[in-house]
Design an enzyme around this catalytic site. Sequence first.
Site, PDB file in Angstrom:
ATOM      1  N   ARG A  53       0.880  -1.170   0.000  1.00  0.00           N
ATOM      2  CA  ARG A  53       0.000   0.000   0.000  1.00  0.00           C
ATOM      3  C   ARG A  53       0.909   1.208   0.000  1.00  0.00           C
ATOM      4  NH1 ARG A  53      -2.734   4.023  -0.077  1.00  0.00           N
ATOM      5  NH2 ARG A  53      -4.744   4.356   0.904  1.00  0.00           N
ATOM      6  N   GLU A  61     -11.180   4.570  -5.656  1.00  0.00           N
ATOM      7  CA  GLU A  61     -11.530   3.151  -5.587  1.00  0.00           C
ATOM      8  C   GLU A  61     -11.932   2.664  -6.975  1.00  0.00           C
ATOM      9  OE1 GLU A  61     -11.132   1.315  -2.914  1.00  0.00           O
ATOM     10  OE2 GLU A  61     -10.581   2.991  -1.644  1.00  0.00           O
ATOM     11  N   ARG A  95      -0.783  -5.325   4.785  1.00  0.00           N
ATOM     12  CA  ARG A  95      -0.007  -4.810   3.655  1.00  0.00           C
ATOM     13  C   ARG A  95       1.170  -3.995   4.170  1.00  0.00           C
ATOM     14  NH1 ARG A  95      -4.982  -1.820   0.762  1.00  0.00           N
ATOM     15  NH2 ARG A  95      -4.904  -0.918   2.836  1.00  0.00           N
TER      16      ARG A  95
END
Length: 180
Positions: A53, A61, A95
């Site tokens: 990330r 998104e 992440r």
Amino acid sequence: MKAGRFLVLGALLALPLIAAADVRTCLVVGVSDGDTLTARCGTAGAYEQVKVRFNAIDAPEKKQPFGQRAKEAMSDLVYMKEVDLDCRKTDRYGRSVCRVHVAPNSAPSGPKTLDAGLAMITLGMAWWYRDYAREQTAEERGQYEFAEKEAAAKGAGLWGDKRAMAPWEWRKAQRPSSGN
């Protein structure tokens, strides 16, 4: 006394080397969206897949306007390229949260000098995620803030849409209301 000064000086000179020890060179094997990728790190036979990330950016998104364009822009920057991952933490989804550097398309065999997150902001394909600014250096904050202001002033990418909504606001609007 002199020996003490040399010890302190030596420790200070070693700081950049210590900081650089966290940087890993990996191959990007997948791009999920405009701020998340999958990298293959390590050596043949001992590869590790790392979900990354990006630090301090938030891209639209997938189902949001500009979501697909942001994913394509990220792919153009990093897909199937070696990157340097400077990972500073792990998020709640497991992440690695990283700064990602890649060789620019104009010099693909050159050094990895392009901050891909900053490039996404410059292209108008991501917002500077100010909620995480405290995790950046003062220099990084200044670069990211300037890039976002410039992209907005030029109407670059998502900034050309007068109704563009920051992803964190869009996600909040998608949550079911509590019915109060």
